[in-house]
Motif scaffolding. Structure first.
Motif, mmCIF file in Angstrom:
data_model
loop_
_atom_site.group_PDB
_atom_site.id
_atom_site.type_symbol
_atom_site.label_atom_id
_atom_site.label_comp_id
_atom_site.label_asym_id
_atom_site.label_seq_id
_atom_site.Cartn_x
_atom_site.Cartn_y
_atom_site.Cartn_z
ATOM 1 N N GLU A 147 0.433 -8.466 99.044
ATOM 2 C CA GLU A 147 -0.889 -8.223 98.476
ATOM 3 C C GLU A 147 -0.960 -6.838 97.836
ATOM 4 O O GLU A 147 -1.485 -6.667 96.729
ATOM 5 N N ARG A 150 8.066 -1.179 104.715
ATOM 6 C CA ARG A 150 8.730 -2.034 105.715
ATOM 7 C C ARG A 150 7.919 -2.143 107.005
ATOM 8 O O ARG A 150 8.067 -3.112 107.745
ATOM 9 N N LYS A 151 7.053 -1.177 107.256
ATOM 10 C CA LYS A 151 6.184 -1.238 108.434
ATOM 11 C C LYS A 151 5.089 -2.277 108.270
ATOM 12 O O LYS A 151 4.548 -2.768 109.251
ATOM 13 N N GLN A 152 4.762 -2.593 107.013
ATOM 14 C CA GLN A 152 3.675 -3.521 106.732
ATOM 15 C C GLN A 152 4.104 -4.960 106.977
ATOM 16 O O GLN A 152 5.275 -5.319 106.804
ATOM 17 N N ASP A 153 3.134 -5.782 107.327
ATOM 18 C CA ASP A 153 3.322 -7.221 107.421
ATOM 19 C C ASP A 153 3.705 -7.722 106.030
ATOM 20 O O ASP A 153 3.236 -7.196 105.019
ATOM 21 N N GLN A 154 4.530 -8.754 105.959
ATOM 22 C CA GLN A 154 5.003 -9.253 104.675
ATOM 23 C C GLN A 154 3.846 -9.662 103.760
ATOM 24 O O GLN A 154 3.870 -9.377 102.558
ATOM 25 N N ASP A 155 2.822 -10.293 104.314
ATOM 26 C CA ASP A 155 1.674 -10.701 103.493
ATOM 27 C C ASP A 155 0.895 -9.497 102.982
ATOM 28 O O ASP A 155 0.484 -9.463 101.811
ATOM 29 N N ASP A 156 0.714 -8.497 103.829
ATOM 30 C CA ASP A 156 0.019 -7.276 103.410
ATOM 31 C C ASP A 156 0.796 -6.557 102.318
ATOM 32 O O ASP A 156 0.227 -6.045 101.356
ATOM 33 N N ARG A 157 2.119 -6.530 102.477
ATOM 34 C CA ARG A 157 2.970 -5.866 101.489
ATOM 35 C C ARG A 157 2.893 -6.601 100.151
ATOM 36 O O ARG A 157 2.763 -5.975 99.101
#
Length: 99
Positions: free
Chosen positions: A80, A71-78
């Protein structure tokens, strides 16, 4: 640059002199860091208590920790990361890992 009166003195050392503004500023900075370190320890203890509470009602804390990290990650990073995880799992013959 050594001081013959005090061979251990370093440049800017005010041994035996009245405190300087820089010394007062440094002391203030250290005290603020120490207060924040105390706060951080208290918060860490609170977080530990919440994980214990979650475990006590039947949740798997390892999974919760992973969810917090995701949940800390950016949606795009998550997205990927999840795509790569699925790709790697498939390459290892671990089909339908998330199904």
């Amino acid at each position: 640059m050594s001081n013959p009166e005090n061979p251990r003195a370093v440049p800017g050392d005010n041994s035996g002199e009245a405190p300087t503004v820089a010394g007062d500023q440094l002391k203030s900075i250290l005290e603020r860091i120490e207060r924040l370190e105390e706060d951080k320890a208290a918060i860490a203890a609170d977080i530990k208590d919440i994980y214990a509470e979650a475990k006590g009602v039947g949740f798997e804390t390892k999974v919760i920790r992973k969810l917090v990290a995701l949940r800390k990650q950016d949606q795009d990073d998550r997205a990927e990361f999840m795509a790569k995880l699925d790709l790697y799992a498939s390459a290892l013959g671990m089909r339908n890992v998330f199904a």
